[in-house]
Design a protein around this motif. Structure first.
Motif, PDB file in Angstrom:
ATOM      1  N   SER A 256     -19.202   0.078 -20.977  1.00  0.00           N
ATOM      2  CA  SER A 256     -18.593  -1.088 -21.620  1.00  0.00           C
ATOM      3  C   SER A 256     -19.284  -1.408 -22.938  1.00  0.00           C
ATOM      4  O   SER A 256     -18.625  -1.710 -23.943  1.00  0.00           O
ATOM      5  CB  SER A 256     -18.674  -2.295 -20.686  1.00  0.00           C
ATOM      6  OG  SER A 256     -17.972  -2.064 -19.500  1.00  0.00           O
ATOM      7  N   LEU A 257     -20.604  -1.330 -22.940  1.00  0.00           N
ATOM      8  CA  LEU A 257     -21.347  -1.622 -24.164  1.00  0.00           C
ATOM      9  C   LEU A 257     -21.076  -0.564 -25.230  1.00  0.00           C
ATOM     10  O   LEU A 257     -20.879  -0.895 -26.415  1.00  0.00           O
ATOM     11  CB  LEU A 257     -22.848  -1.694 -23.866  1.00  0.00           C
ATOM     12  CG  LEU A 257     -23.762  -1.924 -25.071  1.00  0.00           C
ATOM     13  CD1 LEU A 257     -23.403  -3.222 -25.782  1.00  0.00           C
ATOM     14  CD2 LEU A 257     -25.231  -1.932 -24.643  1.00  0.00           C
ATOM     15  N   ILE A 258     -21.038   0.695 -24.825  1.00  0.00           N
ATOM     16  CA  ILE A 258     -20.786   1.772 -25.784  1.00  0.00           C
ATOM     17  C   ILE A 258     -19.400   1.600 -26.411  1.00  0.00           C
ATOM     18  O   ILE A 258     -19.214   1.813 -27.617  1.00  0.00           O
ATOM     19  CB  ILE A 258     -20.895   3.155 -25.097  1.00  0.00           C
ATOM     20  CG1 ILE A 258     -22.325   3.367 -24.563  1.00  0.00           C
ATOM     21  CG2 ILE A 258     -20.536   4.261 -26.069  1.00  0.00           C
ATOM     22  CD1 ILE A 258     -23.417   3.151 -25.584  1.00  0.00           C
ATOM     23  N   GLU A 259     -18.428   1.184 -25.608  1.00  0.00           N
ATOM     24  CA  GLU A 259     -17.090   0.946 -26.147  1.00  0.00           C
ATOM     25  C   GLU A 259     -17.135  -0.141 -27.217  1.00  0.00           C
ATOM     26  O   GLU A 259     -16.536  -0.002 -28.295  1.00  0.00           O
ATOM     27  CB  GLU A 259     -16.130   0.541 -25.033  1.00  0.00           C
ATOM     28  CG  GLU A 259     -14.734   0.216 -25.543  1.00  0.00           C
ATOM     29  CD  GLU A 259     -13.783  -0.181 -24.430  1.00  0.00           C
ATOM     30  OE1 GLU A 259     -12.664  -0.634 -24.747  1.00  0.00           O
ATOM     31  OE2 GLU A 259     -14.154  -0.044 -23.246  1.00  0.00           O
ATOM     32  N   GLN A 260     -17.851  -1.227 -26.934  1.00  0.00           N
ATOM     33  CA  GLN A 260     -17.981  -2.311 -27.904  1.00  0.00           C
ATOM     34  C   GLN A 260     -18.619  -1.810 -29.204  1.00  0.00           C
ATOM     35  O   GLN A 260     -18.181  -2.137 -30.303  1.00  0.00           O
ATOM     36  CB  GLN A 260     -18.826  -3.441 -27.314  1.00  0.00           C
ATOM     37  CG  GLN A 260     -18.181  -4.163 -26.150  1.00  0.00           C
ATOM     38  CD  GLN A 260     -17.077  -5.082 -26.619  1.00  0.00           C
ATOM     39  OE1 GLN A 260     -15.910  -4.721 -26.620  1.00  0.00           O
ATOM     40  NE2 GLN A 260     -17.436  -6.276 -27.040  1.00  0.00           N
ATOM     41  N   LEU A 261     -19.671  -1.014 -29.060  1.00  0.00           N
ATOM     42  CA  LEU A 261     -20.393  -0.517 -30.236  1.00  0.00           C
ATOM     43  C   LEU A 261     -19.525   0.424 -31.068  1.00  0.00           C
ATOM     44  O   LEU A 261     -19.528   0.372 -32.298  1.00  0.00           O
ATOM     45  CB  LEU A 261     -21.679   0.191 -29.798  1.00  0.00           C
ATOM     46  CG  LEU A 261     -22.730  -0.679 -29.108  1.00  0.00           C
ATOM     47  CD1 LEU A 261     -23.898   0.175 -28.625  1.00  0.00           C
ATOM     48  CD2 LEU A 261     -23.227  -1.769 -30.040  1.00  0.00           C
ATOM     49  N   LEU A 262     -18.800   1.309 -30.383  1.00  0.00           N
ATOM     50  CA  LEU A 262     -17.950   2.259 -31.115  1.00  0.00           C
ATOM     51  C   LEU A 262     -16.814   1.544 -31.840  1.00  0.00           C
ATOM     52  O   LEU A 262     -16.409   1.953 -32.933  1.00  0.00           O
ATOM     53  CB  LEU A 262     -17.385   3.301 -30.148  1.00  0.00           C
ATOM     54  CG  LEU A 262     -18.395   4.290 -29.551  1.00  0.00           C
ATOM     55  CD1 LEU A 262     -17.725   5.197 -28.542  1.00  0.00           C
ATOM     56  CD2 LEU A 262     -19.061   5.117 -30.644  1.00  0.00           C
TER      57      LEU A 262
ATOM     58  N   THR B 253     -15.526   9.053 -34.233  1.00  0.00           N
ATOM     59  CA  THR B 253     -14.280   8.675 -33.581  1.00  0.00           C
ATOM     60  C   THR B 253     -13.820   7.316 -34.070  1.00  0.00           C
ATOM     61  O   THR B 253     -14.599   6.524 -34.593  1.00  0.00           O
ATOM     62  CB  THR B 253     -14.457   8.626 -32.049  1.00  0.00           C
ATOM     63  OG1 THR B 253     -15.478   7.676 -31.717  1.00  0.00           O
ATOM     64  CG2 THR B 253     -14.832   9.987 -31.519  1.00  0.00           C
ATOM     65  N   ASN B 254     -12.540   7.064 -33.872  1.00  0.00           N
ATOM     66  CA  ASN B 254     -11.952   5.790 -34.289  1.00  0.00           C
ATOM     67  C   ASN B 254     -11.108   5.273 -33.134  1.00  0.00           C
ATOM     68  O   ASN B 254      -9.930   5.598 -33.013  1.00  0.00           O
ATOM     69  CB  ASN B 254     -11.102   5.972 -35.547  1.00  0.00           C
ATOM     70  CG  ASN B 254     -10.547   4.661 -36.056  1.00  0.00           C
ATOM     71  OD1 ASN B 254     -11.135   3.610 -35.830  1.00  0.00           O
ATOM     72  ND2 ASN B 254      -9.411   4.730 -36.732  1.00  0.00           N
ATOM     73  N   LEU B 255     -11.730   4.492 -32.240  1.00  0.00           N
ATOM     74  CA  LEU B 255     -11.061   4.062 -31.024  1.00  0.00           C
ATOM     75  C   LEU B 255      -9.923   3.100 -31.317  1.00  0.00           C
ATOM     76  O   LEU B 255      -9.987   2.288 -32.232  1.00  0.00           O
ATOM     77  CB  LEU B 255     -12.074   3.378 -30.090  1.00  0.00           C
ATOM     78  CG  LEU B 255     -13.279   4.233 -29.676  1.00  0.00           C
ATOM     79  CD1 LEU B 255     -14.169   3.441 -28.745  1.00  0.00           C
ATOM     80  CD2 LEU B 255     -12.819   5.514 -29.008  1.00  0.00           C
TER      81      LEU B 255
END
Length: 477
Positions: free
Chosen positions: A219-225, A376-378
């Motif tokens: 979850s944190l990695i998603e926020q950071l990306l 990447t560009n989520l």
């Protein structure tokens, strides 16, 4: 909740009733943030009567602040929820063979404090200070369970005091939580991830001390990306550090799974090397049994046999296509790391493509998942046809190529994309459609694609990433 006096055992009953007051208050506060006046007043009377500070009942007071004011409590919180062993029972405090109900009551008050502080998370927007306080309280809970601070949230267990499996949990003693501990860690991580989502993340990242306390999670990695393009300076450096920590931890687990694979079938056309480590002792004895001398009780060996160790290895090409839309973040991270690991194997040529409505060839950075993820560009929609335009030219030798396509397959142009995928399958290349490769194995796949993949003989693979590792090992080795 009033005490009932029973003439035969008034002291024991009093302790049991007061302990129930503490636990009823704990349950009431966990399910309802509004305090119950009767339970609060009764609990305050209990806490003061047993010589504990009233601050234990203050939901705004962290365990750290309580311990700072009352240092003698630190030792009581440490290992608080570790069950007693037969050698150190919580009974017979007075040498009379009876349970120490006073100690049980005291423990109930302390357990209530640490559980409420951790599992009753603050509502609304979370400040950096609230996150820091929760992390500190979570550290105390892990210490109470006999683990090192941060150990459970990081998914590790070991090196701490550990939880003894010998506790009985009966008669009001400390319950044996050893079976629950593997479940507690992910729950703590989930709560922390939820707090991070509701906080001003950039404020935390700008503070090295607070950023260092964050536990890397999906979850944190998603926020950071998602937010990386808006970060700079110290905040960006701390974000990159967290991403790298998470990548390294996941890579260590996946690398172990990949390394368990074989490295190709034995090539018996190549003579075995005649060295001692290849000596097949069992076969040598069996083939020379005709040379056994009963009189001398000795086996004469006139021929040695060696094991074949050379293996057939054919250069293989692995093409990984990953949907980088918001619903596929977990798979994106896992597969990017997995691609980098396979890229390190001999004679495996790995290509990585990420797409949403546009496609990006990440092959030049496939050996470094950290750099790959930063590119990447989520988010956005999905148009797999743009990724297919990059993937198809890479299939030079279909029989030696595997194409892994990771997506939920909710596409804009369904039929043209499926026709292209079916063409890859008919060419002789191995096509593996993947709905998800996550830790939990949950996935939502477009039923239209699912049915057609099944009819084609390439059913959608969904579940734990170990499934994908197994499929790739089978083909590539």
């Amino acid at each position: 909740m009033t005490e009932r006096e029973i003439p035969e055992v008034p002291a024991a009953t009093s302790y049991d009733n007061r302990r129930q007051v503490m636990y009823w208050r704990l349950l009431a506060r966990l399910f309802d943030h509004e305090e119950q006046a009767s339970l609060e007043s009764a609990s305050l009377a209990v806490v003061e009567d047993i010589g504990l500070p009233p601050a234990l009942l203050d939901p705004q007071a962290s365990v750290d602040s309580v311990v700072q004011r009352h240092p003698e409590l630190a030792a009581e919180f440490d290992g608080l929820m570790v069950p007693e062993t037969e050698e150190t029972p919580a009974e017979d405090a007075d040498g009379d063979g009876h349970r120490d109900r006073a100690a049980e009551l005291r423990r109930a008050a302390l357990v209530s404090k640490v559980l409420l502080n951790v599992f009753q998370s603050p509502p609304g927007t979370v400040s950096a200070g609230q996150l820091s306080r929760w992390q500190s309280d979570a550290d105390w809970l892990e210490r109470a369970l006999g683990c090192k601070p941060g150990e459970l949230r990081a998914g590790r267990r070991g090196g701490g005091r550990g939880v003894s499996p010998t506790g009985t949990g009966g008669g009001g003693r400390t319950p044996d939580l050893s079976r629950l501990i593997p479940e507690i860690g992910p729950e703590l991580g989930s709560i922390e991830a939820g707090l991070v989502k509701r906080m001003r993340l950039r404020e935390v990242l700008a503070d090295p001390k607070l950023a260092g306390q964050l536990t890397p999670s999906m979850s944190l990695i998603e926020q950071l990306l998602r937010d990386k393009d808006n970060l700079s300076g110290v905040a960006l450096a701390n974000a990159k550090s967290l991403i790298r920590r998470f990548v390294d931890e996941v890579a260590e687990v996946l690398r172990t799974q990949v390394e368990k694979s074989t490295v190709g079938a034995l090539d018996r056309s190549v003579p075995p090397k005649r060295v001692f480590r290849n000596l097949d002792l069992d076969r040598t004895i069996w083939k020379n049994l005709t040379n056994w001398s009963p009189e001398e009780e000795r086996l004469y060996v006139d021929r040695l046999f060696y094991r074949h160790t050379a293996r057939k290895t054919t250069p293989q090409r692995l093409i990984v296509v990953v949907d980088q839309s918001g619903s596929m973040v977990d798979s994106m991270v896992n597969c990017t790391i997995l691609a980098s690991i396979f890229a390190g194997l001999p004679k495996v040529d790995v290509h990585l493509i990420a797409y949403d409505t546009q496609a990006l060839d990440l092959t030049p950075w496939v050996h470094d998942p950290f750099e790959t993820l930063l590119r990447t560009n989520l988010g956005g929609g999905t148009d797999g046809t743009v990724a297919m335009a990059l993937a198809q030219p890479k299939i030079a030798e279909p029989r030696n190529t595997v194409v892994v396509w990771i997506s939920d397959f909710y596409e804009w142009q369904c039929e043209p994309l499926f026709d292209s995928m079916a063409a890859i399958h008919r060419s002789g290349a191995k096509f593996i459609p993947v709905g998800s490769v996550t830790s939990a194995g949950r996935a939502s796949v477009n039923p239209w694609f699912r049915e057609r993949f099944k009819d084609q003989g390439t059913p959608v693979l969904s579940g734990h990433i170990r499934k994908l590792v197994h499929e790739l090992k089978t083909f590539l080795t």
